[in-house]
Structure formats: structure tokens, C-alpha cells
Design a protein around this motif. Structure first.
Motif, PDB file in Angstrom:
ATOM      1  N   TYR A 197       8.180   0.997  -3.086  1.00  0.00           N
ATOM      2  CA  TYR A 197       7.519   2.277  -3.262  1.00  0.00           C
ATOM      3  C   TYR A 197       7.746   3.104  -2.005  1.00  0.00           C
ATOM      4  CZ  TYR A 197       5.432   0.135  -7.319  1.00  0.00           C
ATOM      5  OH  TYR A 197       5.257  -0.473  -8.541  1.00  0.00           O
ATOM      6  N   TYR A 235       7.132   6.541   0.330  1.00  0.00           N
ATOM      7  CA  TYR A 235       6.147   7.569   0.645  1.00  0.00           C
ATOM      8  C   TYR A 235       6.689   8.511   1.701  1.00  0.00           C
ATOM      9  CZ  TYR A 235       3.026   4.625  -1.941  1.00  0.00           C
ATOM     10  OH  TYR A 235       2.461   3.902  -2.954  1.00  0.00           O
ATOM     11  N   HIS A 294      -1.701   2.646   3.725  1.00  0.00           N
ATOM     12  CA  HIS A 294      -3.042   2.998   3.260  1.00  0.00           C
ATOM     13  C   HIS A 294      -2.981   3.883   2.026  1.00  0.00           C
ATOM     14  CE1 HIS A 294      -5.433   0.958   6.206  1.00  0.00           C
ATOM     15  NE2 HIS A 294      -4.696   1.457   7.185  1.00  0.00           N
ATOM     16  N   CYS A 295      -2.003   4.757   1.959  1.00  0.00           N
ATOM     17  CA  CYS A 295      -1.818   5.587   0.765  1.00  0.00           C
ATOM     18  C   CYS A 295      -1.523   4.701  -0.444  1.00  0.00           C
ATOM     19  CB  CYS A 295      -0.688   6.585   1.000  1.00  0.00           C
ATOM     20  SG  CYS A 295      -0.400   7.690  -0.385  1.00  0.00           S
ATOM     21  N   HIS A 296      -0.645   3.724  -0.272  1.00  0.00           N
ATOM     22  CA  HIS A 296      -0.298   2.812  -1.359  1.00  0.00           C
ATOM     23  C   HIS A 296      -1.496   1.949  -1.759  1.00  0.00           C
ATOM     24  CE1 HIS A 296       2.398   0.332  -3.819  1.00  0.00           C
ATOM     25  NE2 HIS A 296       1.586  -0.659  -3.474  1.00  0.00           N
ATOM     26  N   ASP A 297      -2.200   1.445  -0.769  1.00  0.00           N
ATOM     27  CA  ASP A 297      -3.323   0.539  -1.007  1.00  0.00           C
ATOM     28  C   ASP A 297      -4.434   1.216  -1.804  1.00  0.00           C
ATOM     29  OD1 ASP A 297      -4.349  -2.096  -0.617  1.00  0.00           O
ATOM     30  OD2 ASP A 297      -5.791  -1.272   0.822  1.00  0.00           O
ATOM     31  N   GLU A 298      -4.567   2.528  -1.699  1.00  0.00           N
ATOM     32  CA  GLU A 298      -5.613   3.261  -2.414  1.00  0.00           C
ATOM     33  C   GLU A 298      -5.169   3.684  -3.811  1.00  0.00           C
ATOM     34  OE1 GLU A 298      -6.644   6.420   0.226  1.00  0.00           O
ATOM     35  OE2 GLU A 298      -7.431   5.039   1.747  1.00  0.00           O
ATOM     36  N   SER A 299      -3.932   3.359  -4.182  1.00  0.00           N
ATOM     37  CA  SER A 299      -3.417   3.754  -5.503  1.00  0.00           C
ATOM     38  C   SER A 299      -3.593   2.614  -6.506  1.00  0.00           C
ATOM     39  CB  SER A 299      -1.933   4.112  -5.390  1.00  0.00           C
ATOM     40  OG  SER A 299      -1.170   2.931  -5.175  1.00  0.00           O
ATOM     41  N   ALA A 300      -3.093   2.835  -7.696  1.00  0.00           N
ATOM     42  CA  ALA A 300      -3.185   1.817  -8.754  1.00  0.00           C
ATOM     43  C   ALA A 300      -1.960   0.908  -8.784  1.00  0.00           C
ATOM     44  CB  ALA A 300      -3.343   2.524 -10.097  1.00  0.00           C
ATOM     45  N   PHE A 301      -1.018   1.093  -7.854  1.00  0.00           N
ATOM     46  CA  PHE A 301       0.197   0.279  -7.840  1.00  0.00           C
ATOM     47  C   PHE A 301      -0.111  -1.148  -7.397  1.00  0.00           C
ATOM     48  CE2 PHE A 301       2.133   4.556  -6.918  1.00  0.00           C
ATOM     49  CZ  PHE A 301       2.698   4.697  -8.172  1.00  0.00           C
TER      50      PHE A 301
END
Length: 64
Positions: free
Chosen positions: A12, A14, A33-40
Motif C-alpha cells: 500500500y 501513501y 499510522h494512516c494505514h493503521d487507521e484504515s480498513a486495510f
């Protein structure tokens, strides 16, 4: 641009907006942190697993 490998086998990517003199670790953590807060699916949180590519002009070597 920061690419993070995830448990589903995908990478992924970013776009992290930061000053030209930002440290690679800061770029990594912003993307993670952006990824961790997503549904991925969960991304690898190891710095060495990320691919970081800077875009745009680099720091001006004449300003320090």
C-alpha cells in the motif's frame, strides 16, 4: 511516497507531505499510522520493510 507491505501480500502506497529535510523515519510513521487507521489488512511496522521515495525538490544545499 511510502510503500508498506501488508499481511495480504500487497503493498500500500501513501503520499506523505513533509518538509524536504524530514527524516525517513518520520515519513514511515506518518504513512504507517494512516494505514493503521484504515480498513486495510495490517501493514508491517518494521521501518526496513518500507520503501520510501522522495518526490519534488530536495533540500537546498546552500541553506545551512
Amino acid at each position: 511516497m511510502v510503500a508498506l507491505p501488508a499481511v495480504d501480500g500487497r503493498r500500500y502506497v501513501y503520499r506523505v507531505c513533509a518538509p524536504a529535510d524530514a527524516l525517513p523515519a518520520d515519513l514511515f510513521w506518518d504513512a504507517w499510522h494512516c494505514h493503521d487507521e484504515s480498513a486495510f489488512p495490517r501493514a508491517c511496522d518494521l521501518f526496513d520493510a518500507a520503501e520510501i521515495r522522495r518526490e519534488g525538490p530536495g533540500p537546498d544545499p546552500h541553506t545551512s
